[in-house]
Write an enzyme that holds these catalytic residues in place. Structure first.
Site, short mmCIF file in Angstrom:
data_model
loop_
_atom_site.label_atom_id
_atom_site.label_comp_id
_atom_site.label_asym_id
_atom_site.label_seq_id
_atom_site.Cartn_x
_atom_site.Cartn_y
_atom_site.Cartn_z
CG PHE A 1 8.94 -0.05 -3.90
CD1 PHE A 1 9.30 -0.39 -2.62
CD2 PHE A 1 8.32 -1.01 -4.69
CE1 PHE A 1 9.06 -1.68 -2.11
CE2 PHE A 1 8.06 -2.30 -4.21
CZ PHE A 1 8.44 -2.63 -2.90
CE1 TYR B 1 7.69 4.13 0.85
CE2 TYR B 1 7.28 5.35 -1.17
CZ TYR B 1 8.02 4.43 -0.45
OH TYR B 1 9.10 3.81 -1.04
CG ASP C 1 -0.41 0.25 2.53
OD1 ASP C 1 0.79 -0.08 2.72
OD2 ASP C 1 -1.12 0.74 3.40
#
Length: 212
Positions: free
Chosen positions: A66, A55, A53
């Protein structure tokens, strides 16, 4: 996905997400929730890198797994990804963590859950996002062109049963987080493996370089 987005569960999902964004601070910005699909269309997807999921801290999430916005401090997992990229392909670690160039080059950076409430990881896990993204993975599995599925960590590896076609290449490993990277992520050379497979299947390789 035309049929999928008209299903009752998806309509309810969007309504739930809309309510969350009205009542709480959520990430990524609403207009970037589907950023991965905008930057990497189905026909251009050669590689899937799967996250869980977004940040959940301010300014980080931008709709790509990412990846973080330019000017944002690199999260630990992304630092480790860049360390492995350097060791694998001798690409210098960039100060910038925006992975948009990868996305435009055919790497679908997909989180299984596409939104999150501030400071509350997995807070939108019950909304139905995974039903939607599982369908995406299943449709990618049906692609005629061989592609690479990158599954880092136990959560991503749990999606392997959706990848049934033997023409595809699956890369499995531990998550690049500091808690697990030293248990096999470092030294695994995923980026050269991706390009070796693409070359073997007569496809253009991925340019993993980013702006300094």
């Amino acid at each position: 996905m035309k049929d999928e987005i008209q299903k009752p569960y998806f309509v309810k999902l969007l309504n739930d997400v809309d309510k969350e964004y009205r009542n709480f601070t959520c990430y990524p910005p609403k207009e970037q929730i589907f950023n991965a699909f905008c930057l990497t269309p189905y026909s251009k997807t050669k590689v899937l890198i799967l996250g869980q999921d977004p940040y959940h801290n301010p300014l980080q999430a931008m709709g790509l797994a990412f990846s973080v916005n330019e000017g944002v401090q690199l999260p630990p997992s992304l630092i480790n990804i860049f360390k492995e990229l350097h060791d694998d392909l001798n690409i210098a670690q960039p100060a910038n963590g925006n992975l948009t160039p990868w996305a435009k080059n055919g790497v679908l950076l997909l989180n299984a859950i596409l939104s999150v409430r501030k400071n509350s990881p997995l807070s939108h896990s019950s909304f139905g996002w995974e039903k939607f993204t599982d369908t995406v993975i299943s449709l990618l599995n049906k692609k005629e062109e061989p592609m690479v599925f990158v599954l880092w960590g136990s959560y991503a590896k749990s999606k392997k049963p959706l990848i049934t076609s033997l023409k595809h290449f699956v890369i499995e490993n531990v998550h690049p987080s500091p808690l697990s990277a030293y248990r096999g992520f470092f030294g695994s050379k995923p980026f050269s493996k991706i390009n070796a497979f693409l070359k073997l299947t007569n496809q253009e390789m991925i340019d993993f370089r980013l702006k300094e």
